[in-house]
Design a protein around this motif. Structure first.
Motif, PDB file in Angstrom:
ATOM      1  N   MET A   1       0.853  -1.175   0.000  1.00 52.15           N
ATOM      2  CA  MET A   1       0.000   0.000   0.000  1.00 52.15           C
ATOM      3  C   MET A   1       0.895   1.234   0.000  1.00 52.15           C
ATOM      4  SD  MET A   1      -2.835  -1.118   2.881  1.00 52.15           S
ATOM      5  CE  MET A   1      -4.023   0.144   2.469  1.00 52.15           C
ATOM      6  N   THR A   2       0.405   2.287  -0.600  1.00 47.82           N
ATOM      7  CA  THR A   2       1.138   3.543  -0.592  1.00 47.82           C
ATOM      8  C   THR A   2       0.695   4.366   0.622  1.00 47.82           C
ATOM      9  OG1 THR A   2      -0.534   4.739  -1.858  1.00 47.82           O
ATOM     10  CG2 THR A   2       1.156   3.559  -3.125  1.00 47.82           C
ATOM     11  N   LYS A   4      -0.525   7.245   0.531  1.00 46.87           N
ATOM     12  CA  LYS A   4      -1.794   7.860   0.146  1.00 46.87           C
ATOM     13  C   LYS A   4      -2.960   6.894   0.378  1.00 46.87           C
ATOM     14  CE  LYS A   4      -1.691  10.858  -2.958  1.00 46.87           C
ATOM     15  NZ  LYS A   4      -1.824  11.984  -3.805  1.00 46.87           N
ATOM     16  N   GLU A   5      -2.765   5.623   0.061  1.00 42.32           N
ATOM     17  CA  GLU A   5      -3.811   4.615   0.284  1.00 42.32           C
ATOM     18  C   GLU A   5      -4.073   4.420   1.782  1.00 42.32           C
ATOM     19  OE1 GLU A   5      -3.201   1.761  -3.612  1.00 42.32           O
ATOM     20  OE2 GLU A   5      -1.908   1.464  -1.867  1.00 42.32           O
ATOM     21  N   HIS A   8      -6.062   7.387   2.953  1.00 44.41           N
ATOM     22  CA  HIS A   8      -7.447   7.290   2.492  1.00 44.41           C
ATOM     23  C   HIS A   8      -8.221   6.293   3.354  1.00 44.41           C
ATOM     24  CE1 HIS A   8     -10.831   7.375  -0.249  1.00 44.41           C
ATOM     25  NE2 HIS A   8     -10.812   6.043  -0.244  1.00 44.41           N
ATOM     26  N   GLU A   9      -7.594   5.152   3.630  1.00 46.32           N
ATOM     27  CA  GLU A   9      -8.237   4.113   4.441  1.00 46.32           C
ATOM     28  C   GLU A   9      -8.547   4.616   5.856  1.00 46.32           C
ATOM     29  OE1 GLU A   9      -9.753   0.346   5.303  1.00 46.32           O
ATOM     30  OE2 GLU A   9      -9.044   1.041   3.349  1.00 46.32           O
TER      31      GLU A   9
END
Length: 55
Positions: A1-2, A4-5, A8-9
């Motif tokens: 996962m980045t 950013k991900e 977001h999560e």
């Protein structure tokens, strides 16, 4: 996962994620080249340690 991900999560600003990195408080991350990545296993393990026992 980045990162950013992850943000977001968790619905947090990216700045919060990077502040956690400085404090060694966030999920374990790995640098691959110039990119930062977090394995889903490491993310879930970290998330389990942040559970509120009163909920």
């Amino acid at each position: 996962m980045t990162p950013k991900e992850i943000c977001h999560e968790l619905q947090i600003p990216e700045q919060t994620f990077y502040q956690w990195r400085v404090k060694h408080a966030g999920p374990r991350a790995h640098r691959i080249g110039r990119h930062l990545r977090i394995s889903l296993t490491d993310f879930n393990a970290w998330l389990a340690t942040t559970e509120d026992p009163l909920v």
